[in-house]
Design a protein around this motif. Sequence first.
Motif, PDB file in Angstrom:
ATOM      1  N   CYS A  15      28.338  37.241  45.474  1.00 26.16           N
ATOM      2  CA  CYS A  15      29.373  37.091  44.439  1.00 26.16           C
ATOM      3  C   CYS A  15      29.117  35.823  43.618  1.00 26.16           C
ATOM      4  O   CYS A  15      29.236  34.715  44.142  1.00 26.16           O
ATOM      5  N   LYS A 254      32.715  39.454  41.969  1.00 23.96           N
ATOM      6  CA  LYS A 254      32.059  40.689  42.427  1.00 23.96           C
ATOM      7  C   LYS A 254      32.697  41.075  43.764  1.00 23.96           C
ATOM      8  O   LYS A 254      32.407  40.456  44.796  1.00 23.96           O
ATOM      9  N   ASN A 256      33.429  42.556  47.225  1.00 26.17           N
ATOM     10  CA  ASN A 256      32.475  42.993  48.245  1.00 26.17           C
ATOM     11  C   ASN A 256      33.156  42.993  49.611  1.00 26.17           C
ATOM     12  O   ASN A 256      34.299  42.532  49.743  1.00 26.17           O
ATOM     13  N   CYS A 259      34.994  39.814  50.972  1.00 25.04           N
ATOM     14  CA  CYS A 259      36.121  39.177  50.265  1.00 25.04           C
ATOM     15  C   CYS A 259      37.216  38.763  51.251  1.00 25.04           C
ATOM     16  O   CYS A 259      37.826  37.717  51.103  1.00 25.04           O
ATOM     17  N   CYS A 262      36.577  35.433  52.532  1.00 26.47           N
ATOM     18  CA  CYS A 262      36.170  34.417  51.550  1.00 26.47           C
ATOM     19  C   CYS A 262      37.163  33.241  51.544  1.00 26.47           C
ATOM     20  O   CYS A 262      38.377  33.436  51.429  1.00 26.47           O
ATOM     21  N   CYS A 268      40.527  32.917  43.522  1.00 24.45           N
ATOM     22  CA  CYS A 268      39.711  33.945  42.864  1.00 24.45           C
ATOM     23  C   CYS A 268      40.564  34.811  41.934  1.00 24.45           C
ATOM     24  O   CYS A 268      41.606  35.331  42.347  1.00 24.45           O
ATOM     25  N   LEU A 270      40.294  37.709  41.113  1.00 22.60           N
ATOM     26  CA  LEU A 270      40.515  39.071  41.625  1.00 22.60           C
ATOM     27  C   LEU A 270      41.748  39.149  42.531  1.00 22.60           C
ATOM     28  O   LEU A 270      42.354  40.192  42.667  1.00 22.60           O
ATOM     29  N   PHE A 271      42.070  38.043  43.189  1.00 20.79           N
ATOM     30  CA  PHE A 271      43.159  38.074  44.169  1.00 20.79           C
ATOM     31  C   PHE A 271      44.323  37.135  43.831  1.00 20.79           C
ATOM     32  O   PHE A 271      45.334  37.143  44.511  1.00 20.79           O
TER      33      PHE A 271
END
Length: 410
Positions: A15, A254, A256, A259, A262, A268, A270-271
């Motif tokens: 990522c 990215k 994956n 995650c 992570c 991030c 994304l979250f």
Amino acid sequence: MSIYSFSQIWVYQQCPKKYQFQYIDKLEKEFKSSPDLILGTSVHSCLEWLYQQVNVFRIPTKEEVLNKFHEIWEKEIKEVWTDLLYKWEQTAEDYIRRGEHYINDYYEKYSPFNQSKVIGTEMMLTFDLNTDGDEKNKKSFRGIIDRLDKQDDETFVINDYKTNKQLPTADDTEYREQLTLYGLWIRQKYGKYLKTIKAKLHFLHFDEFDEREITDEVLNPIVEKYTKLIEEIEKAKVQYAESFNNDKNAFPTKANNFCKFCEYQNLCPLFLHMNYWDETVSWWELWESSVKKLVDRYAEVSKQATELDKEKSAIKEVLVEYAKEKHVEQLFGNTSDLGISSGMNYSAKDKEKFIQYLKNHGLYDKAADIPFHKINSLIKSWDLPEESINEYLEWKKSRKLTPKKKKDAI
Ligand code: SF4
């Protein structure tokens, strides 16, 4: 000039956003030791000690080596500050037993350790991927070789010990690529003494090994792959550093399988929204709704639209067939009518040949309709040179909404 390690490149491939957090922003991540880490260190150090003895022409007994393992394990455990987390009801004894098994099996298999001469153990290395460029364009790598041996037939063998409980599959290339790159260092350093280089991965949990020769055919594509990855990272670093307020897309997220583990998940993009309170937004003139409700509604509407599309195609097929059979050009419902017209459409017999024909006759531009995702994959696969990217393409923001079912656990 930056020096890269294999784990850095691995994080980038996993990522780019994680790479940015970890290596560019240098955000602190709490270092936590674990029973697996201590087992790995203890076994590695124990085998290092064993080969140091062998290298001065003393073969320790198996009991001595096992005692050494216990001694190192105890020392490592004492140095841990926090409580160790043992998963799946395992205990320290389970880990010690595993270590004993690894050492025991290894000793049985290789004693009296006369298969080769030891050149070094735990060797720290730094080497250049390209030796022809100027200092500024050099791409350098660093790593550690667990053990380097020389066999009688002018073969150098890079040995790497693995203590994990997963046996990599045949197409799992990560470890092999790492050792292959180290082969480049051996060639640069010991080229005059050797004819052959081999990489040997010892999977201690399975009492198995994977040994392969590092030929030019194996090495060259890997060097090329890592050179390109480093160039990609360097380019993203410049883009990130030079843009106003740091370009958020220079290192994209990215998603994956890792995650959920992570360390940067709460930063991030994304979250990030998971940590927000639900907010109210206006939409469609004077309507208001919470963001969470709108997300759910969007997913619901998208699902309905897909189902409606499917139903539309099925109905069309039936009605077209019916009209054809009855020789009619219009169908009448209770509230609507449907006109049905027919025509002819061409499609290419051989797409490649047809494109070439259009090009030869100067018609390609009129007919071409290249989807945006295709252009991006051309750039990613390095098929489009940088000059043509700058000349023919512009960097534009795009947005895509993909509804998906909510998972209970992320
Ligand atoms: S949570 Fe996933 S996507 Fe986000 S930075 Fe970490 S690895 Fe990347």
